[in-house]
Design a protein around this motif. Structure first.
Motif, short mmCIF file in Angstrom:
data_model
loop_
_atom_site.label_atom_id
_atom_site.label_comp_id
_atom_site.label_asym_id
_atom_site.label_seq_id
_atom_site.Cartn_x
_atom_site.Cartn_y
_atom_site.Cartn_z
N ASN A 135 0.81 -1.22 0.00
CA ASN A 135 0.00 0.00 0.00
C ASN A 135 0.85 1.27 0.00
O ASN A 135 0.35 2.35 0.33
CB ASN A 135 -0.97 0.02 1.19
CG ASN A 135 -1.93 -1.15 1.17
OD1 ASN A 135 -2.33 -1.61 0.10
ND2 ASN A 135 -2.29 -1.64 2.34
N HIS A 154 -11.75 -7.56 -10.22
CA HIS A 154 -10.81 -7.25 -9.14
C HIS A 154 -10.81 -8.26 -8.00
O HIS A 154 -9.97 -8.18 -7.10
CB HIS A 154 -11.12 -5.86 -8.59
CG HIS A 154 -10.91 -4.77 -9.58
ND1 HIS A 154 -11.27 -3.46 -9.34
CD2 HIS A 154 -10.38 -4.78 -10.83
CE1 HIS A 154 -10.97 -2.71 -10.39
NE2 HIS A 154 -10.44 -3.50 -11.31
N LYS A 155 -11.70 -9.22 -8.01
CA LYS A 155 -11.86 -10.12 -6.88
C LYS A 155 -10.57 -10.85 -6.53
O LYS A 155 -10.16 -10.89 -5.36
CB LYS A 155 -12.97 -11.13 -7.17
CG LYS A 155 -13.22 -12.11 -6.03
CD LYS A 155 -14.34 -13.08 -6.39
CE LYS A 155 -14.56 -14.11 -5.27
NZ LYS A 155 -15.66 -15.07 -5.63
N TRP A 202 -7.49 -10.12 -7.29
CA TRP A 202 -6.45 -9.20 -6.86
C TRP A 202 -6.65 -8.80 -5.40
O TRP A 202 -5.69 -8.78 -4.61
CB TRP A 202 -6.46 -7.95 -7.74
CG TRP A 202 -6.19 -8.21 -9.17
CD1 TRP A 202 -7.10 -8.32 -10.17
CD2 TRP A 202 -4.91 -8.41 -9.79
NE1 TRP A 202 -6.48 -8.56 -11.39
CE2 TRP A 202 -5.14 -8.62 -11.17
CE3 TRP A 202 -3.61 -8.41 -9.30
CZ2 TRP A 202 -4.11 -8.84 -12.07
CZ3 TRP A 202 -2.57 -8.63 -10.20
CH2 TRP A 202 -2.82 -8.84 -11.56
N LEU A 203 -7.87 -8.48 -5.05
CA LEU A 203 -8.16 -8.08 -3.67
C LEU A 203 -7.93 -9.24 -2.72
O LEU A 203 -7.48 -9.05 -1.58
CB LEU A 203 -9.60 -7.57 -3.58
CG LEU A 203 -9.90 -6.29 -4.39
CD1 LEU A 203 -11.39 -5.98 -4.35
CD2 LEU A 203 -9.10 -5.11 -3.86
N LYS A 204 -8.21 -10.45 -3.19
CA LYS A 204 -8.01 -11.64 -2.36
C LYS A 204 -6.53 -11.84 -2.02
O LYS A 204 -6.18 -12.35 -0.95
CB LYS A 204 -8.55 -12.88 -3.08
CG LYS A 204 -8.50 -14.16 -2.25
CD LYS A 204 -9.25 -15.29 -2.93
CE LYS A 204 -8.55 -15.75 -4.19
NZ LYS A 204 -9.21 -16.92 -4.81
N SER A 262 -4.58 -3.48 -2.25
CA SER A 262 -5.61 -2.50 -1.90
C SER A 262 -6.25 -1.94 -3.16
O SER A 262 -5.71 -2.04 -4.26
CB SER A 262 -4.99 -1.36 -1.09
OG SER A 262 -4.13 -0.58 -1.91
N LYS A 263 -7.42 -1.34 -2.99
CA LYS A 263 -8.12 -0.77 -4.13
C LYS A 263 -7.32 0.35 -4.78
O LYS A 263 -7.31 0.50 -6.00
CB LYS A 263 -9.50 -0.27 -3.70
CG LYS A 263 -10.48 -1.39 -3.36
CD LYS A 263 -11.85 -0.83 -3.02
CE LYS A 263 -12.83 -1.97 -2.72
NZ LYS A 263 -14.19 -1.47 -2.38
N LEU A 291 -4.43 -1.21 -6.66
CA LEU A 291 -4.99 -1.87 -7.84
C LEU A 291 -5.32 -0.86 -8.93
O LEU A 291 -5.11 -1.11 -10.12
CB LEU A 291 -6.25 -2.63 -7.42
CG LEU A 291 -6.82 -3.66 -8.39
CD1 LEU A 291 -5.79 -4.72 -8.73
CD2 LEU A 291 -8.06 -4.31 -7.78
#
Length: 503
Positions: free
Chosen positions: A308, A406-407, A409-411, A415-416, A419
């Motif tokens: 992040n 995005h699922k 990637w977030l897993k 972070s959004k 991403l």
């Protein structure tokens, strides 16, 4: 440097531990194996980069075997030996490999010699591969030769700019828009402690190790000075004569910038390969870095110190470009730089182009069918959309669904905001009208590895001047072009850029 070495080793060990985690298992339709299948094996030849590229091929091969009874054997060789090993095997009457996983820019040599299976009919009858989901850039550039499909993308490779978001914000700095900005920021932040260990860190991290993959970093710098009028202009040769585009002020400036960045990197940067850059960045030691997409996924590993805190952008640009009529560097204007943003010419680089899989034309018809089924399984969205999000695979996005869903990637812990930077920069790169295509002509490995890499290494180590370097590259490339056939190479070069065969 002992502290740096110890930290890198610890990260490598931790990364290897992560790499041992089984990739997410995806279901495929189970079909009973026949006695013939039970004794059939597929042999795959690919690169030895630790877990990178080979890990998912092995893991997905185990899944494939569980479902089909077909055992998949993966053999790895060092990158510097891979081209020759593939060429030797494919040209042998006793060829032993059914599948090769290799650099897409080498395909012209193997396809022209009829070593590879044409895959158009296989793909047309395969709904599971979801071929139209593969980004058009990689479908066309990485998979086709002379309009026919000879390979299946396994990875999408482009160079990106990475930067420490938190450090730049702390010092009130914007991400570099030009290479001059890059040098200025690297100089200002060099020596700043960026990971809290009490030791000064690096303003810039760029690979420079000889006989590896470092020359792509130089070309990432050179591109924005050389190409300004769209992809079909190219950066390597004159599209009418095949004269090399190296003995000019643009390429000389790129060489000087590349060398200058060494002043703001590790004392051992001349021995840094791509993995060294990646580990240095995720250990919090780099303010800026030029690398493939792997840093983006590695930055969220548990041991990363930059989770992040990582910004991503397309490569920096240039305010002056080569005027090919005058041979001089000139300031951007509407005629010279029609795709410029403001007065900056951006030319993002599809460095390497990505790893692909092809099938040996010498394999039996039965094994060709099985080999296709295996490659299809590896690249299908259910598998590949997970694999590209895992740092240990070394596989970067190449499907549209990988950029918009995005699922996964977030897993993985991205972070959004990260991403947004990462996927946005990839999308801006592959959709850029001035994106640079990598060199796809006959025996391009000799142009890059034997000549470009050798001469640049001498320049970086102060054994020859910048003028001697470009003269040697120019002479070497001209000699090689004449040896292979100038008309033959010109035809291949123009075809790779989407130009008509004859100038």
């Amino acid at each position: 440097m002992r502290v740096v070495f110890a930290l890198v080793i610890s990260l490598m060990l931790a990364f290897q531990c992560v790499a041992q985690i089984t990739l997410p298992h995806s279901k495929i339709e189970s079909q009973p194996s026949t006695p013939q299948q039970a004794t059939t094996q597929l042999n795959v030849l690919t690169v030895d980069l630790g877990t990178l590229i080979s890990k998912p091929l092995i893991q997905r091969g185990l899944e494939f075997e569980q479902q089909t009874g077909i055992k998949v054997n993966v053999t790895k060789v060092p990158f510097g030996q891979l081209y020759n090993e593939i060429n030797k095997d494919l040209s042998s009457p006793t060829s032993q490999y059914d599948i090769i996983a290799y650099a897409s820019l080498w395909m012209v040599d193997f396809a022209e010699n009829n070593y590879l299976v044409r895959l158009d009919n296989y793909i047309a009858s395969d709904s599971l591969i979801e071929w139209n989901d593969v980004s058009r850039f990689f479908r066309d550039f990485s998979s086709k030769y002379n309009g026919q499909i000879y390979s299946i993308p396994l990875d999408g490779d482009i160079h990106l700019l990475y930067y420490r978001l938190d450090i730049l914000e702390k010092y009130g700095l914007a991400p570099p828009r030009t290479w001059d900005d890059y040098l200025a920021i690297a100089k200002q932040l060099n020596g700043v402690d960026m990971n809290g260990d009490g030791e000064g860190d690096f303003g810039s991290c760029i690979s420079k190790k000889a006989n590896e993959q470092s020359y792509w970093s130089l070309l990432s710098i050179a591109g924005s000075f050389l190409q300004s009028k769209g992809t079909s202009q190219g950066i390597f040769f004159n599209t009418r004569t095949m004269a090399p585009l190296v003995n000019n002020d643009a390429f000389k400036k790129a060489l000087k910038i590349y060398k200058k960045t060494t002043e703001f990197g590790s004392a051992d940067e001349l021995n840094f390969d791509t993995n060294d850059v990646r580990y240095a960045f995720i250990s919090g030691r780099c303010a800026l870095a030029i690398e493939w997409g792997d840093i983006g996924t590695m930055a969220v590993l548990p041991e990363s110190k930059v989770k992040n805190k990582t910004g991503v952008s397309i490569l920096p640009g240039a305010t002056e470009v080569l005027n090919r009529k005058t041979g001089q560097l000139e300031r951007c204007n509407a005629n010279l730089c029609p795709f410029a943003i403001g007065d900056i010419n951006y030319a993002p680089y599809a460095a390497f182009g990505g790893w692909v899989g092809s099938i040996n034309n010498a394999s039996s018809k039965h094994k060709k069918n099985l080999a296709y089924n295996y490659l299809s399984y590896v690249t299908q969205p259910l598998q590949s959309n997970e694999d590209v999000t895992i740092g240990a695979t070394g596989m970067n996005p190449y499907r549209t669904s990988q950029l918009v869903n995005h699922k996964n990637w977030l897993k993985q812990g991205m972070s959004k905001s990260t991403l947004h930077f990462y996927l946005g920069s990839i999308s801006k790169t592959v959709n850029n009208a001035n994106i640079i295509l990598d060199l796809r002509i006959f025996e391009n490995n000799r142009y890059f590895r034997d000549i470009l890499d050798t001469e640049v290494a001498k320049y970086l180590r102060h054994t020859q001047t910048v003028d001697q370097t470009v003269e040697n590259i120019e002479a070497g490339w001209n000699k090689l072009t004449d040896e292979i056939g100038r008309d033959k190479q010109l035809k291949a070069y123009r075809a790779s850029l989407g130009l008509v065969p004859t100038p």
